[in-house]
Design a protein around this motif. Structure first.
Motif, PDB file in Angstrom:
ATOM      1  N   GLU A 140       1.746   3.775  -3.466  1.00  0.00           N
ATOM      2  CA  GLU A 140       0.620   3.830  -2.530  1.00  0.00           C
ATOM      3  C   GLU A 140       0.601   2.608  -1.620  1.00  0.00           C
ATOM      4  N   LEU A 141       1.330   1.572  -2.004  1.00  0.00           N
ATOM      5  CA  LEU A 141       1.318   0.329  -1.244  1.00  0.00           C
ATOM      6  C   LEU A 141       2.640  -0.395  -1.447  1.00  0.00           C
ATOM      7  N   LEU A 142       3.195  -0.918  -0.332  1.00  0.00           N
ATOM      8  CA  LEU A 142       4.375  -1.784  -0.414  1.00  0.00           C
ATOM      9  C   LEU A 142       3.919  -3.219  -0.149  1.00  0.00           C
ATOM     10  N   VAL A 143       4.386  -4.158  -0.941  1.00  0.00           N
ATOM     11  CA  VAL A 143       4.067  -5.560  -0.701  1.00  0.00           C
ATOM     12  C   VAL A 143       5.348  -6.308  -0.366  1.00  0.00           C
ATOM     13  N   LEU A 144       5.394  -6.853   0.838  1.00  0.00           N
ATOM     14  CA  LEU A 144       6.560  -7.634   1.246  1.00  0.00           C
ATOM     15  C   LEU A 144       6.336  -9.076   0.781  1.00  0.00           C
ATOM     16  N   ALA A 145       6.913  -9.381  -0.380  1.00  0.00           N
ATOM     17  CA  ALA A 145       6.684 -10.686  -1.004  1.00  0.00           C
ATOM     18  C   ALA A 145       7.815 -11.620  -0.574  1.00  0.00           C
ATOM     19  N   LYS A 146       7.784 -11.996   0.711  1.00  0.00           N
ATOM     20  CA  LYS A 146       8.852 -12.761   1.350  1.00  0.00           C
ATOM     21  C   LYS A 146      10.135 -11.917   1.462  1.00  0.00           C
ATOM     22  N   TYR A 147       9.959 -10.737   2.006  1.00  0.00           N
ATOM     23  CA  TYR A 147      11.097  -9.866   2.309  1.00  0.00           C
ATOM     24  C   TYR A 147      11.545 -10.225   3.714  1.00  0.00           C
ATOM     25  N   MET A 148      12.735 -10.840   3.829  1.00  0.00           N
ATOM     26  CA  MET A 148      13.086 -11.494   5.071  1.00  0.00           C
ATOM     27  C   MET A 148      13.873 -10.597   6.034  1.00  0.00           C
ATOM     28  N   ARG A 149      13.501  -9.343   6.084  1.00  0.00           N
ATOM     29  CA  ARG A 149      14.107  -8.432   7.042  1.00  0.00           C
ATOM     30  C   ARG A 149      13.017  -7.771   7.873  1.00  0.00           C
ATOM     31  N   ILE A 150      13.344  -7.519   9.128  1.00  0.00           N
ATOM     32  CA  ILE A 150      12.380  -6.859  10.010  1.00  0.00           C
ATOM     33  C   ILE A 150      12.496  -5.356   9.822  1.00  0.00           C
ATOM     34  N   LEU A 151      11.365  -4.714   9.613  1.00  0.00           N
ATOM     35  CA  LEU A 151      11.372  -3.273   9.391  1.00  0.00           C
ATOM     36  C   LEU A 151      11.345  -2.533  10.727  1.00  0.00           C
ATOM     37  N   SER A 152      12.078  -1.441  10.796  1.00  0.00           N
ATOM     38  CA  SER A 152      12.090  -0.636  12.020  1.00  0.00           C
ATOM     39  C   SER A 152      10.787   0.166  12.126  1.00  0.00           C
TER      40      SER A 152
END
Lengths: 279, 279, 279, 279
Positions: free
Chosen positions: C161-173
Motif C-alpha cells: 500500500e506504500l513504498l518508502v524510499l529509505a535513501k533510494y538513490m535512483r530517480i524514478l520515471s
C-alpha cells in the motif's frame, strides 16, 4: 588594564599560534580566549581576546607580530574594544528596526546608532521617540541611480563603519555595494538559498513547506547571495497562509538579524570567499 | 603521520598556550585545532588536536611539556587516537541500546562495544543479532549489594574504559560508582534538574509542561546529579498522555545519549566539579 | 468496541460537520478526536477518530453519510485501524532503513514491512538479521526502464500500500511513479526547495549555510518536487565539511522520515495539490 | 458578517459536537475552525470559530445551545471578537515590557494596553514614549499588604480583564491573586519546574545545565506553580556565566511571554486543574 581583540588570517604555516602567543606573552598580555580555524584549503583564522597592562603599545605589538610572522599574506587586525558606528536602513516594516533601537536604547549593543535612513517616512514618528536622526530619502521621481546618490550623500554625513539593512526593500546596485564593501548586513526573509528574491513567503506557501526561515548575510553584488552570517527556522503547517508565515517569520527575522549583528559588532566574523568563519 | 589529542588542565598562568605550542612546534607537530577555556575562578582547560611525523615520541613530548610547565597542578593527557572499550548496561527498553549497536555495527562510533549487561533477558535476542556478548545478571533473589557484585564481576571480564547506562533502570550504589569514577555515562529521561527520580514523564504530565527533555550525564553518588554532558528538548501539548510523552521522549533520549557518547569518545569532555567543559 | 478513522474532503458547504456528527451519533458512535481544515479556496478536510459498538456496519454508515451529503464531489474514506503493508527501497546507506527496521522489530510502527528492495546488495546482511526478504535488483547492464520493470515485478509479489524510499538513490520515471500514485514517500537530504538534485550537502557547504535540513515528501513526476510531509533542520558552522554535514544530516534525515511515515501510517495526511494537509 | 468564538467545556457525552454544530447550522452560521479535546478522565473541551450574518443574536444562540445541551455542568462562553483590556506590571527589566509595547504600538496584539504599574520608576521614561499611563507604586516603607492594596487600587481605575506580569519581581499574596483569579499571566525565567524561585539563572549555572528556558503560566497561590501556557528553551555551554545565561535567557523570556499572551488574547486557552488545554 585594557581588553583587546586580535584577528589574524592567512595561509597556514607551522608555528603561527606559537608566534602570536609568544609576542603576547612577551608584551605582558594574558589571553582570555583564543579560537582558531584552518580551512580545508589551508587558510588560517585566529581570534584572540586578551588583556594588557595600561601602557599597552598597539604599534609595538603589531611590529613584533610582523617580525615573527613576516609573510605579508598574513593579516593582523588589532581592535581595542569600542562601539562601532552604524546606520540603519529601513522601508515600512518596523520589527527589525524596533528590535535594534530598543536594544540600543537600553545599551545592549556594542554600537552607536547614528541615524536611520528610509525610502518611506512611515517609521519616522517611531524613530523620533528614540532621539535618533531619521532621513527620509524618497525614491519617487528618481532613477535608481539618483536615489542611491541621495542615500550615499546622507550616509556621508555619518561615515558609518557598518550599514544594517533592517528590512530595506530595495536592491542595491554594485556601485553602492562597492562603496561599503563587506560592511553591509542584510536580513532576508527566507532560509537562503531557498526562495531568493521577491515574496519569499508567498513562494514558501505555494511550495507547501513545513518550516520557514530567515537569513542574515553580508551583501555583495548578487541579490541574496552574499556570505551568510546566521540563519534560523520555525515550524509552520498547512493552516498558515502566506500572510501568517510572514507574521511569524518576522519574529525569526528580527532574532536572526540581532544574532548576526552582535557577532559582527563583537569582531567575531571573518569573510572567507562567499562564506563566513565565526570565532 | 599520526593524529593526537592533548588534554590539559590546571590553574591558569600567563604563557600556558605559548609553552604548549612551543613544545609541539619544536617536536615537528602541526596543530589542527586548539580550544581553550578559562573558568571564572581561574581554571585553565585546553584541548589540542595535532598531527605528528611517524617517529613521534609521546614520552619525550610529555617530558618537554613538564619542563616548560613544571607545576604539578597542571595535568596533561596525551591520547593517540584509538577506539575506547565500552560496555553497555540496559534493562528492558531497547531504544538507546539499539541506537548505539546500529552505529557500532556500521562503524560510526569511536568505540569497541565489548558486551551488554542487563538485569533482564528481554533484549538478549536482539543483542545476539549483533554478535555481542549479552550477560543476563538477574537481580531477583539478590540484595542490591549482591547484584552489584555480580555485575562488577561480569564487568571485570572486559575491563572497560567507559560504562554506558542505556536505560539501565537501577540506582547504582556509591561503592559501585567509585569503582568507575568519572567513567559512567547515564541517560535520564527528563530535562534535569526537573523531575529527578522515578517516572519523570508521569511527573511532567502532571505538571502540565509544554516541553519535555532528556539529559546525558556522568554518574556520581547522588541520583541524577552528576555533571551534565548534553541535553535536548521537544515540544508537547495537552493531548500528550504520560505514555505519549514517554514515546516521543525516547527519541530525544537516544539522540542526546549518542551526542554525549560521541563527545566522550572523542576526548572532548572535561569534568569540572559538578559541571562539564566541552572543547 | 472498535476504533475507526473517517477522512473526508471536498468543497466546503454549510453543515458538513453537523451532518457527519449526526450520522455518527445516530449510529451509536462516540467521537474521540475530530480535526477540520478549510483551505483559503474553500476545500474542506476533516479527520474523525471514533469508537463504535462491535456490530458497526461500515457500509451502512457510508450510505448514511452519502444520504446526508449527496454531493459526489465530497469523498469519504472510512478505515478501521489496521497496519498498512509497506515495502522499503534502499541503496547503500543504512541509517533510514535501520531506523525503520528497528522500530518495526519492536512493534512501534503501524505497518507490516513486507520486504526490502535495493539496487545494491550492501545492506543484505543487515536486513537478514530482521528476517525480512531482501531483493537485490541490480541496475548493472540494464537500461533505466529495464531496471524499473524488474523492481516493479518484485513489488508485484507484495502488492504494498506504500513504498518508502529509505535513501533510494535512483530517480524514478513518471511511469513508475504513476503505478504508485500518492503512495511513495521519499526522504531528501536537504531543506527543500533549497539544493534540489544531487549532492545537496556539497551544495550547502559551498553556499556556506548555517543550518542544514531534510525533507520527507510524496514523490511525483518532478524530482524533489512532490508534496512535503515533514521537514526539520539542524545548525552547522564553518567547521563542517560537506562530509560532516552529511554525517550530522543523516540524523535529521532518519528522524524526519520516521515522523512523516508515522503520519502517513496513521491516516493523518491529505494530499492537496502540491501540498499536504495534516490533521 | 461577524466573527465569533464559542468556548465550551464539561463532562463528555455522546452528541456534543453534533448538538453545537446543529445549533450553529440552524442559526445560519458557518464554522471556520473547530477544535476539540477530551481529557483521559472524560472532560470535553471545544473551541469553535464561526461567522454569522449581521443580525446574529447571541442570547438566542446561547438559549438554543442550552436547550440541546441541558446539563448545567457544561459551560458555554460566546465571545464576539474584540480586544481585551490589559494592564502590565513590571519592575526594572524592560525586555518583556518593551516587546509588548512595541507590538501594541504597531497594532499587532488583540489587546488594549491600559496602563503600566511598577514598583520602581526605572521604566517610566521609556513607557512615556508610548503614551501609556505609568503608575509608580513604590514598595518602600510599606508592608507587602499595604503595597498590594495600593497596586489593587491603581488597577481598580482600569478594571482590566487580564494582568500581565512582565518581569514583575514581587511575589503576589493569595489575596491579590484571588482578586484576579485565572486572569494573571506571568513569565518565569526558567524551564519550570526546574529552578523554582529566586535567581534561576544562578541555579542553572551552578547545576551546569546545557539548555536554559522560560515558562509563561497563569499565577495561582503557589509560587511558580500555576498552569503552564508556553515554554521554550535555548542551548548554552560551559562558557556561559550566570549573567550570560540571563542575557540570552531574556530573548527566550520575551518570546515565550508573547506567545502565551497571544494565545490568551485569542481565547485559545482553557485552564484545566493545574494544566492548560490550548485549542
Amino acid at each position: 588594564m585594557a581588553k583587546h581583540t586580535l584577528l589574524m588570517e592567512g595561509p597556514d604555516a607551522k608555528g603561527l599560534i606559537f608566534h602570536v602567543t609568544s609576542v603576547l606573552f612577551n608584551n605582558e598580555c594574558n589571553i582570555l580566549r583564543q579560537d582558531e580555524y584552518v580551512s580545508p584549503n589551508g587558510w588560517f583564522f585566529m581570534r584572540t581576546e586578551f588583556v594588557s597592562a595600561d601602557d599597552f603599545d598597539t604599534q609595538k605589538v603589531l611590529v613584533d607580530l610582523r617580525v615573527k610572522v613576516p609573510s605579508e599574506e598574513i593579516q593582523f587586525r588589532l581592535n581595542t574594544q569600542k562601539k562601532k558606528d552604524i546606520v540603519l536602513l529601513c522601508t515600512k516594516e518596523h520589527h527589525c528596526l524596533s528590535e535594534i533601537l530598543i536594544r540600543y536604547a537600553f545599551e545592549e549593543l556594542n554600537a552607536n546608532v547614528l541615524a536611520v535612513v528610509s525610502n518611506y517616512n512611515t517609521l519616522q514618528p517611531f524613530v523620533s521617540k528614540f532621539g535618533i536622526p531619521f532621513h527620509y530619502v524618497s525614491a519617487e521621481d528618481k532613477t535608481r541611480e539618483e536615489h542611491e546618490v541621495a542615500v550615499l550623500k546622507t550616509l556621508d554625513i555619518y561615515n558609518p563603519e557598518l550599514l544594517v539593512l533592517a528590512k530595506y526593500m530595495r536592491i542595491l546596485s554594485p556601485d553602492f555595494v562597492s562603496k561599503y564593501s563587506n560592511k553591509i548586513v542584510n536580513i532576508h526573509h527566507s532560509f537562503l538559498p531557498a526562495f531568493i528574491g521577491a515574496n519569499p513567503y508567498k513562494q514558501a506557501y505555494e511550495r507547501g513547506v513545513k518550516v520557514i526561515g530567515a537569513t542574515a548575510h553580508f551583501v555583495n553584488n548578487h541579490l541574496d547571495e552574499g556570505p551568510i552570517i546566521a540563519q534560523d527556522t520555525r515550524e509552520v503547517d498547512h493552516r498558515y497562509s502566506a500572510a501568517d508565515m510572514a507574521r511569524d517569520g518576522r519574529d525569526v527575522e528580527k532574532m536572526v538579524l540581532i544574532k548576526a549583528l552582535k557577532l559582527v559588532l563583537d569582531d567575531r566574523v571573518f569573510i572567507f570567499g562567499n562564506r563566513t568563519v565565526i570565532l
